[in-house]
Design a protein around this motif. Structure first.
Motif, PDB file in Angstrom:
ATOM      1  N   ALA A 156      28.851  42.883  23.895  1.00 19.82           N
ATOM      2  CA  ALA A 156      28.033  42.106  24.462  1.00 19.82           C
ATOM      3  C   ALA A 156      28.409  42.257  25.847  1.00 19.82           C
ATOM      4  N   VAL A 157      27.416  41.555  26.766  1.00 15.85           N
ATOM      5  CA  VAL A 157      27.440  41.755  28.333  1.00 15.85           C
ATOM      6  C   VAL A 157      27.550  40.447  28.757  1.00 15.85           C
ATOM      7  N   ALA A 158      28.221  40.268  29.838  1.00 15.47           N
ATOM      8  CA  ALA A 158      28.339  38.796  30.287  1.00 15.47           C
ATOM      9  C   ALA A 158      28.626  38.574  31.598  1.00 15.47           C
ATOM     10  N   GLY A 159      28.470  37.688  32.298  1.00 14.18           N
ATOM     11  CA  GLY A 159      28.835  37.573  33.826  1.00 14.18           C
ATOM     12  C   GLY A 159      28.750  36.157  34.362  1.00 14.18           C
ATOM     13  N   PHE A 160      29.299  36.022  35.684  1.00 13.23           N
ATOM     14  CA  PHE A 160      29.036  34.849  36.489  1.00 13.23           C
ATOM     15  C   PHE A 160      28.222  34.815  37.738  1.00 13.23           C
ATOM     16  N   SER A 161      27.210  34.037  37.769  1.00 13.54           N
ATOM     17  CA  SER A 161      26.718  34.060  39.211  1.00 13.54           C
ATOM     18  C   SER A 161      25.689  35.406  39.363  1.00 13.54           C
ATOM     19  N   ASP A 162      26.216  36.251  40.369  1.00 14.78           N
ATOM     20  CA  ASP A 162      25.353  37.620  40.457  1.00 14.78           C
ATOM     21  C   ASP A 162      25.928  38.255  39.379  1.00 14.78           C
ATOM     22  N   GLY A 163      27.006  38.245  38.745  1.00 13.63           N
ATOM     23  CA  GLY A 163      27.576  38.910  37.772  1.00 13.63           C
ATOM     24  C   GLY A 163      26.526  38.503  36.356  1.00 13.63           C
ATOM     25  N   ALA A 164      26.303  37.214  36.345  1.00 13.16           N
ATOM     26  CA  ALA A 164      25.312  36.739  35.260  1.00 13.16           C
ATOM     27  C   ALA A 164      23.827  37.340  35.377  1.00 13.16           C
ATOM     28  N   SER A 165      23.287  37.649  36.747  1.00  9.77           N
ATOM     29  CA  SER A 165      22.031  38.045  36.906  1.00  9.77           C
ATOM     30  C   SER A 165      22.069  39.561  36.500  1.00  9.77           C
ATOM     31  N   TYR A 166      23.327  40.201  36.998  1.00 19.29           N
ATOM     32  CA  TYR A 166      23.513  41.650  36.567  1.00 19.29           C
ATOM     33  C   TYR A 166      23.829  41.883  34.881  1.00 19.29           C
ATOM     34  N   ALA A 167      24.147  40.858  34.276  1.00 17.42           N
ATOM     35  CA  ALA A 167      24.476  41.045  32.838  1.00 17.42           C
ATOM     36  C   ALA A 167      22.812  40.944  32.320  1.00 17.42           C
ATOM     37  N   LEU A 168      22.058  40.104  32.914  1.00 17.09           N
ATOM     38  CA  LEU A 168      20.950  39.993  32.158  1.00 17.09           C
ATOM     39  C   LEU A 168      20.110  41.121  32.231  1.00 17.09           C
ATOM     40  N   SER A 169      19.973  41.759  33.518  1.00 20.18           N
ATOM     41  CA  SER A 169      19.290  42.813  33.979  1.00 20.18           C
ATOM     42  C   SER A 169      19.490  44.106  33.026  1.00 20.18           C
ATOM     43  N   LEU A 170      21.046  44.404  33.218  1.00 16.81           N
ATOM     44  CA  LEU A 170      21.674  45.576  32.586  1.00 16.81           C
ATOM     45  C   LEU A 170      21.174  45.246  31.212  1.00 16.81           C
ATOM     46  N   GLY A 171      21.701  44.206  30.344  1.00 22.31           N
ATOM     47  CA  GLY A 171      21.732  43.792  29.012  1.00 22.31           C
ATOM     48  C   GLY A 171      20.239  44.030  28.581  1.00 22.31           C
ATOM     49  N   LEU A 172      19.249  43.597  29.260  1.00 21.48           N
ATOM     50  CA  LEU A 172      18.011  43.914  28.520  1.00 21.48           C
ATOM     51  C   LEU A 172      17.664  45.198  28.697  1.00 21.48           C
ATOM     52  N   HIS A 181      23.951  26.620  32.763  1.00 21.24           N
ATOM     53  CA  HIS A 181      23.880  26.209  34.259  1.00 21.24           C
ATOM     54  C   HIS A 181      24.216  24.861  34.435  1.00 21.24           C
ATOM     55  N   GLY A 182      24.916  24.557  35.446  1.00 20.36           N
ATOM     56  CA  GLY A 182      25.253  23.139  35.793  1.00 20.36           C
ATOM     57  C   GLY A 182      24.236  22.620  36.650  1.00 20.36           C
ATOM     58  N   THR A 183      23.827  21.069  36.351  1.00 19.52           N
ATOM     59  CA  THR A 183      22.779  20.494  36.890  1.00 19.52           C
ATOM     60  C   THR A 183      23.146  20.162  38.446  1.00 19.52           C
ATOM     61  N   GLY A 184      24.272  20.256  38.694  1.00 18.82           N
ATOM     62  CA  GLY A 184      24.818  20.010  40.031  1.00 18.82           C
ATOM     63  C   GLY A 184      24.932  21.325  41.122  1.00 18.82           C
ATOM     64  N   ASP A 185      24.535  22.419  40.729  1.00 12.81           N
ATOM     65  CA  ASP A 185      24.657  23.831  41.086  1.00 12.81           C
ATOM     66  C   ASP A 185      23.997  23.792  42.171  1.00 12.81           C
ATOM     67  N   ARG A 186      24.675  23.728  43.567  1.00 15.88           N
ATOM     68  CA  ARG A 186      23.928  23.879  44.808  1.00 15.88           C
ATOM     69  C   ARG A 186      24.017  25.448  45.445  1.00 15.88           C
ATOM     70  N   VAL A 187      24.612  26.362  44.673  1.00 15.42           N
ATOM     71  CA  VAL A 187      24.446  27.700  45.184  1.00 15.42           C
ATOM     72  C   VAL A 187      23.254  28.356  44.603  1.00 15.42           C
ATOM     73  N   LEU A 188      23.203  28.026  43.172  1.00 11.37           N
ATOM     74  CA  LEU A 188      21.767  28.639  42.530  1.00 11.37           C
ATOM     75  C   LEU A 188      21.507  27.437  41.800  1.00 11.37           C
ATOM     76  N   PRO A 189      20.276  26.597  42.413  1.00 16.03           N
ATOM     77  CA  PRO A 189      19.798  25.611  41.836  1.00 16.03           C
ATOM     78  C   PRO A 189      19.355  25.669  40.576  1.00 16.03           C
ATOM     79  N   VAL A 190      19.658  24.855  39.315  1.00 13.30           N
ATOM     80  CA  VAL A 190      19.444  24.912  38.187  1.00 13.30           C
ATOM     81  C   VAL A 190      18.016  25.050  37.634  1.00 13.30           C
ATOM     82  N   ASP A 191      17.033  24.205  38.406  1.00 11.29           N
ATOM     83  CA  ASP A 191      15.506  24.109  38.232  1.00 11.29           C
ATOM     84  C   ASP A 191      14.870  25.423  38.702  1.00 11.29           C
TER      85      ASP A 191
END
Length: 223
Positions: A123-139, A171-181
């Motif tokens: 499996a591939v995983a990541g946080f923040s930019d790493g999560a975006s990368y994991a989704l992109s590379l994983g798919l 995802h956190g509801t209070g995320d101010r870096v990458l807003p959840v919505d």
């Protein structure tokens, strides 16, 4: 046989049934890949047996030690190998505009792991930019990764779609870096509409990797 074009986001390495090399002992190992590449592998304690392998990508400006700090302990409790590469730049190659270098490093690291460990699932995983990368590379590599674990992702831009890995997005509801919505909720809904098997975990908090979130994701995978 010609290998994959890493600028296409494709990985060529695959687990093998009988590794040719000696099994690594428990602990954290720095892989020798040359070219300034930095990749750590955390091996859980116990007799070497077939084990799941989790690749974890750090956030922008992060490093492999931070990745292991986030996931190594719960992974070791569950007998999971953790592979933690470092991006060649401040963040991952896809995000800086061009796939290639980081994909090649990961491919070489996976090949080295396959020489010393029997891998039962990936499996591939990541946080923040790493999560975006994991989704992109994983798919783009669903024929290798059976799941993607995305902690507070911002986006997903897979260069292609291969296979149908299961998706865990938190995802956190209070995320101010990458807003959840605009990020987690939007991504989970979009993947669900596209027919992916999506588990979405929303929590009361900010732009963080929660220990209980990691434990829940690792209990969800492998399945």
């Amino acid at each position: 046989m010609t290998g994959p074009r890493h600028d296409s986001g494709r990985l060529g390495s695959r687990p093998v049934g009988v590794p040719p090399g000696e099994a690594w002992p428990a602990g954290v190992h720095a892989l020798d890949l040359g070219g300034g590449a930095e990749v750590l592998l955390a091996v859980p304690p116990g007799t070497p047996v077939p084990r799941p392998l989790l690749v974890f990508f750090h956030g922008a400006g992060g490093n492999p030690a931070q990745s292991l700090a986030a996931v190594q302990a719960p992974a070791a409790e569950r007998g999971v190998l953790v592979l933690a590469p470092r991006s060649g730049g401040a963040t991952w190659d896809l995000i800086t505009g061009r796939l290639g270098r980081d994909v090649a490093v990961l491919d070489a690291a996976l090949e080295q792991v396959a020489e010393h460990a029997v891998v039962s699932a990936c499996a591939v995983a990541g946080f923040s930019d790493g999560a975006s990368y994991a989704l992109s590379l994983g798919l783009a590599n669903g024929d290798l990764f059976d799941a993607v674990l995305a902690f507070s992702p911002g986006f997903a831009h897979p260069p292609r779609h291969v296979g149908r890995p299961r998706l865990w997005i938190t995802h956190g509801t209070g995320d101010r870096v990458l807003p959840v919505d605009r990020c987690g909720r939007r991504l989970a809904a979009a993947f669900d509409r596209s027919g992916y098997d999506v588990t979405y975990d929303e929590f009361d908090g900010g732009h963080v990797v929660r220990p209980d979130g990691v434990a829940a994701a690792l209990d969800w995978w492998p399945a």
